[in-house]
Design an enzyme around this catalytic site. Structure first.
Site, short mmCIF file in Angstrom:
data_model
loop_
_atom_site.label_atom_id
_atom_site.label_comp_id
_atom_site.label_asym_id
_atom_site.label_seq_id
_atom_site.Cartn_x
_atom_site.Cartn_y
_atom_site.Cartn_z
N SER A 7 0.82 -1.22 0.00
CA SER A 7 0.00 0.00 0.00
C SER A 7 0.85 1.27 0.00
O SER A 7 1.87 1.35 0.69
CB SER A 7 -0.89 0.00 1.24
N LEU A 8 0.40 2.27 -0.76
CA LEU A 8 1.08 3.58 -0.77
C LEU A 8 0.51 4.50 0.32
O LEU A 8 1.03 5.58 0.55
CB LEU A 8 0.85 4.27 -2.12
N LYS A 28 -14.24 -4.06 2.20
CA LYS A 28 -15.04 -2.83 2.08
C LYS A 28 -16.54 -3.06 2.30
O LYS A 28 -17.25 -2.14 2.68
CB LYS A 28 -14.82 -2.19 0.70
N GLY A 86 -17.10 -4.94 -9.77
CA GLY A 86 -16.79 -5.27 -8.38
C GLY A 86 -17.01 -4.06 -7.47
O GLY A 86 -17.81 -3.16 -7.77
N LEU A 104 -8.25 2.56 -13.11
CA LEU A 104 -8.15 2.74 -11.65
C LEU A 104 -6.81 2.24 -11.12
O LEU A 104 -6.42 2.54 -9.99
CB LEU A 104 -9.30 2.03 -10.92
N TYR A 142 -2.71 2.03 -10.85
CA TYR A 142 -1.63 3.02 -10.98
C TYR A 142 -0.24 2.39 -10.99
O TYR A 142 0.77 3.10 -10.91
CB TYR A 142 -1.73 4.08 -9.87
N GLY A 189 -4.88 5.67 -11.88
CA GLY A 189 -5.57 5.65 -10.59
C GLY A 189 -4.86 6.38 -9.46
O GLY A 189 -5.37 6.41 -8.34
P1 NAP Z 1 -13.09 -6.37 -6.96
O1 NAP Z 1 -14.20 -5.97 -6.06
O2 NAP Z 1 -12.41 -7.67 -6.79
O3 NAP Z 1 -13.70 -6.30 -8.47
C1 NAP Z 1 -12.92 -6.62 -9.60
C2 NAP Z 1 -13.81 -6.76 -10.83
O4 NAP Z 1 -12.96 -7.12 -11.92
C3 NAP Z 1 -14.86 -7.86 -10.72
O5 NAP Z 1 -15.99 -7.49 -11.49
C4 NAP Z 1 -14.17 -9.06 -11.38
O6 NAP Z 1 -15.06 -9.98 -11.97
C5 NAP Z 1 -13.40 -8.36 -12.48
N1 NAP Z 1 -12.23 -9.12 -12.90
C6 NAP Z 1 -11.19 -9.51 -12.12
N2 NAP Z 1 -10.29 -10.19 -12.87
C7 NAP Z 1 -10.79 -10.22 -14.13
C8 NAP Z 1 -10.34 -10.78 -15.35
N3 NAP Z 1 -9.18 -11.41 -15.44
N4 NAP Z 1 -11.12 -10.63 -16.47
C9 NAP Z 1 -12.30 -9.97 -16.42
N5 NAP Z 1 -12.78 -9.41 -15.27
C10 NAP Z 1 -12.03 -9.53 -14.15
O7 NAP Z 1 -11.93 -5.27 -6.95
P2 NAP Z 1 -12.08 -3.69 -6.79
O8 NAP Z 1 -12.04 -3.31 -5.38
O9 NAP Z 1 -13.21 -3.23 -7.63
O10 NAP Z 1 -10.68 -3.21 -7.42
C11 NAP Z 1 -10.44 -3.36 -8.80
C12 NAP Z 1 -9.13 -2.66 -9.17
O11 NAP Z 1 -9.26 -1.23 -8.94
C13 NAP Z 1 -7.93 -3.13 -8.36
O12 NAP Z 1 -6.83 -3.24 -9.22
C14 NAP Z 1 -7.70 -2.00 -7.38
O13 NAP Z 1 -6.34 -1.88 -7.01
C15 NAP Z 1 -8.17 -0.80 -8.16
N6 NAP Z 1 -8.64 0.29 -7.29
C16 NAP Z 1 -7.99 1.46 -7.31
C17 NAP Z 1 -8.40 2.49 -6.50
C18 NAP Z 1 -7.68 3.81 -6.54
O14 NAP Z 1 -7.82 4.60 -5.59
N7 NAP Z 1 -6.95 4.10 -7.58
C19 NAP Z 1 -9.50 2.33 -5.64
C20 NAP Z 1 -10.16 1.10 -5.65
C21 NAP Z 1 -9.71 0.08 -6.47
P3 NAP Z 1 -15.73 -11.18 -11.11
O15 NAP Z 1 -16.85 -10.53 -10.35
O16 NAP Z 1 -16.17 -12.14 -12.13
O17 NAP Z 1 -14.63 -11.71 -10.22
#
Ligand code: NAP
Length: 311
Positions: free
Chosen positions: A37-38, A88, A149, A252, A254, A275
């Site tokens: 984590s950053l 979350k 997600g 999203l 980074y 992101g």
């Molecule tokens: P999450 O709740 O696990 O949701 C991920 C989504 O991506 C789900 O719909 C999942 O599908 C889908 N997915 C995962 N692997 C896949 C693949 N290989 N092919 C197709 N779909 C895929 O995760 P999240 O919390 O939303 O986070 C997602 C990303 O956003 C992460 O990389 C996280 O680091 C980033 N993020 C960044 C910030 C920021 O502040 N920049 C904030 C939040 C999140 P299924 O439902 O089928 O598993």
């Protein structure tokens, strides 16, 4: 329901502090894993600049211990917590009250101390997501979100504030896509925004891509990978041949900077956003809620995170 902006306390200010003393207050992050984590880097840089005698720690926590750990940290007078993957949604159970945004999307990334050793659950991902879009006019525009997600919920909530015309969610799993559309459609229909879910195997996806004004990747695809293999690009390589240079791509993720997907957009002269700003801004909004201070050194948070990413 508690208004997002009226929370926080004004205690614990002092001149610039970088040494932990007997008076230092604890704040931190709960998730699993948290060692990449950053947040500790950017939060502690902000506290030093603000003269807050606070120290931010990343604390790994398993789901089965989440309730006990949040209770214990509140008893220890922890001044605030961020919550990340995979807790979350689970952490809602540990909250005495929710802010309106957290309640709408049923996801919490920030816990704010309340009286009687309780926590208020808030969500700053929504405002964090919106911050890099503030100078873009998205009224009546069409938006695609890849993934459905936890972060996609915050994205939809953010988009609902921008008067867009339509949002299309591309998902790989029919049942989670259907649940997502069901949960989000009330929120969007109350703002006259159309919502549609499509499967990532559908043949005419390129038509949606061509017509989109903004495309957001909310999957982890491409994270921590410089390898441009098919599986490291959301929806694979080929589909992006039809991308228009008028489309904004917002990843999203980074790490790496830029991601493989954003590189494709840059080659097509698209405007791209990664992101990091969202991460920094959601952290800054959490600090505002915990401290009551509006003036948070966002640029210092961002440059400390960038420096760390370059090491
Ligand atoms: P999450 O709740 O696990 O949701 C991920 C989504 O991506 C789900 O719909 C999942 O599908 C889908 N997915 C995962 N692997 C896949 C693949 N290989 N092919 C197709 N779909 C895929 O995760 P999240 O919390 O939303 O986070 C997602 C990303 O956003 C992460 O990389 C996280 O680091 C980033 N993020 C960044 C910030 C920021 O502040 N920049 C904030 C939040 C999140 P299924 O439902 O089928 O598993």
């Amino acid at each position: 329901m508690v208004p997002e902006q009226s929370l926080g306390n004004f205690e614990s200010t002092s001149p610039k502090m970088s040494t932990i003393t007997g008076k230092t207050n604890l704040v931190g992050l709960l998730g699993q894993p948290v060692n990449h984590s950053l947040s500790p880097i950017m939060h502690n840089a902000a506290y030093e600049e603000m003269g807050l005698d606070w120290s931010y720690l990343a604390m790994p926590c398993e789901s089965k211990n989440l309730e006990q750990v949040t209770k214990a940290l509140r008893c220890l007078d922890c001044k605030g917590l961020n919550i990340t993957i995979p807790h979350k949604q689970e952490v809602l159970k540990a909250c005495h009250k929710l802010t309106e945004i957290a309640s709408n999307i049923q996801a919490v990334n920030t816990l704010i101390p309340e009286k009687n050793n309780q926590w208020i659950g808030a969500n700053t991902d929504v405002d964090g997501f919106l911050a890099p879009l503030k100078n873009h006019h998205l009224k009546d525009k069409s938006v695609i979100i890849i993934g459905c997600g936890g972060s996609a919920r915050a994205v939809v909530m953010g988009l609902s504030k921008l008067n867009i015309k339509k949002v299309t969610i591309i998902g790989r799993n029919k049942s989670s896509l259907d649940i997502f559309i069901k949960n989000m459609s009330n929120l969007l229909s109350s703002k006259n925004i159309l919502i549609e879910g499509i499967n990532n195997q559908r043949l005419n996806i390129s038509q949606y891509i061509q017509e989109a004004d903004l495309i957001i990747n909310s999957t982890p695809i491409g994270m921590n990978s410089n390898n441009t293999k098919e599986e490291n690009i959301p929806l694979g390589h080929k589909i992006w041949d039809c991308l228009s240079n008028k489309t904004i791509l917002y990843d999203l993720i980074y790490t790496p900077r830029p991601t493989n997907w954003l590189k494709i957009g840059q080659q097509k002269n698209c405007l791209t956003i990664d992101g990091l700003d969202m991460l920094v801004e959601q952290g800054a909004f959490s600090i505002r809620l915990w401290s009551g201070f509006n003036d948070v050194p966002v640029q210092i948070m961002k440059s400390s995170a960038e420096k760390y990413l370059m090491v």
